[in-house]
Write an enzyme that holds these catalytic residues in place. Structure first.
Site, PDB file in Angstrom:
ATOM      1  N   GLY A 264       7.835   2.155   0.687  1.00 57.32           N
ATOM      2  CA  GLY A 264       9.290   1.658   0.042  1.00 57.32           C
ATOM      3  C   GLY A 264       8.836  -0.003   0.177  1.00 57.32           C
ATOM      4  O   GLY A 264       9.304  -0.720  -0.992  1.00 57.32           O
ATOM      5  N   ASP A 265       8.292  -0.845   1.239  1.00 56.20           N
ATOM      6  CA  ASP A 265       7.895  -2.371   0.784  1.00 56.20           C
ATOM      7  C   ASP A 265       6.974  -2.260  -0.359  1.00 56.20           C
ATOM      8  O   ASP A 265       7.089  -3.412  -0.930  1.00 56.20           O
ATOM      9  CB  ASP A 265       7.369  -2.515   2.330  1.00 56.20           C
ATOM     10  CG  ASP A 265       7.994  -2.241   3.486  1.00 56.20           C
ATOM     11  OD1 ASP A 265       9.072  -2.157   3.415  1.00 56.20           O
ATOM     12  OD2 ASP A 265       7.275  -1.724   4.327  1.00 56.20           O
TER      13      ASP A 265
END
Length: 318
Positions: A264-265
């Protein structure tokens, strides 16, 4: 310049075990130690994509020194505040084969990830003031990524306190946080927020399965103040409600997912790198999805070559 803030960085001890059993001796088949924390993860992926950033946050003790060493070794600029007491946390990430699902044709082995996250050091008001001082140098056109949870030694209002202090500087804020941290940041009109679809369900008390179901709720977050809303849907892809009023969706590329930690990052980093490169929402979404998928399919963070090979061919309007 892009700045990433990780309030509570960590050394992440990532282990693979053939099978994990509680109250028993478990032996690893591999292990590695990486510098972790959502903002730091964004900086690592940005570096892989050829986009510079500066990593900010609080560090303490021998673990904090090691975190800074690892971040600098990757070629990332740092401006951490070092605390006088305590040690930066060590988190344990366990990837283990769990259940065997038998069918007539074959057996399927599932893999589950377990995280044990430590609390981290206490952060004083003096240290917080030092961070505010460093953030005061940000100016129009700079981007500040605020990502992850806030430790108990700091006020819950930290993110919007920072946004309020920098509001006159016209900094572009990127928020990757959950529920109340996310919602209260909307008053300051962040450039980008990135909830996943489960977090969106939690915010609005609904169940969402398809991109079409997600769109109204992404639009609601825009009505509440967000400029761009990027909703990650795991293996189903991602949806972008863009500031220009258009909404885009793309399925995720087919990959052999190994680790979801940092994916997600990486999506946030890919979106920012794509936007900085072309100023185009569709391209930024493609880069975000490809970056998240590249990291999920490898040990560590995806390379630029892998990201470009995974770029979606088509983006759908919704």
């Amino acid at each position: 310049m892009i700045y990433t803030l990780t309030v509570n960085p960590s050394l992440d001890y990532i282990v693979d075990v053939p099978f994990f059993k509680a109250a028993s001796v478990n032996r690893t088949k591999s292990e590695r130690i990486v510098a972790g924390g959502k903002g730091i993860n964004v900086s690592f992926m940005l570096k892989n994509l050829g986009t510079e950033s500066t990593a900010l946050g609080f560090l303490a003790g021998f673990t904090g020194q090691q975190i800074e060493t690892m971040v600098k070794k990757a070629g990332i600029a740092t401006d951490f505040v070092f605390l006088d007491e305590g040690t930066s946390r060590i988190n344990v990430k366990i990837s283990a084969s769990q259940n065997m699902v038998s069918t007539q044709a074959h057996s399927v082995q599932s893999t589950e990830e377990t995280e044990i996250n430590a609390q981290g050091p206490s952060i004083s008001q003096t240290a917080l003031n030092l961070l505010y001082s460093r953030l005061s140098s940000l100016s129009r056109g700079d981007t500040l990524v605020l990502a992850g949870s806030i430790p108990s030694s700091l006020p819950d209002s930290l993110y919007w306190d920072i946004m309020k202090k920098l509001s006159s500087a016209k900094v572009n804020f990127v928020i990757d946080a959950t529920k109340n941290l996310l919602i209260k940041s909307l008053d300051y009109h962040p450039f980008l927020i990135k909830p996943n679809h489960h977090e969106l369900e939690d915010i609005f008390g609904v169940t969402l399965s398809t991109p079409e179901e997600i769109v109204p709720y992404a639009k609601k977050l825009q009505e509440m103040g967000a400029r761009n809303v990027l909703v990650s849907m795991g293996e189903k892809g991602a949806l972008l409600a863009a500031e220009n009023g258009e909404t885009f969706y793309s399925a995720a590329p087919k990959i052999n997912a190994l680790y979801t930690v940092g994916a997600g990052d990486s999506m946030v980093a890919g979106f920012l790198a794509g936007w900085n490169e072309k100023g185009d929402y569709k391209y930024a979404l493609k880069m975000g999805i490809a970056s998240g998928s590249a990291t999920a399919s490898t040990e560590g963070f995806g390379t630029k070559e892998t990201v470009l090979s995974l770029l979606p061919k088509e983006i759908d309007f919704i």
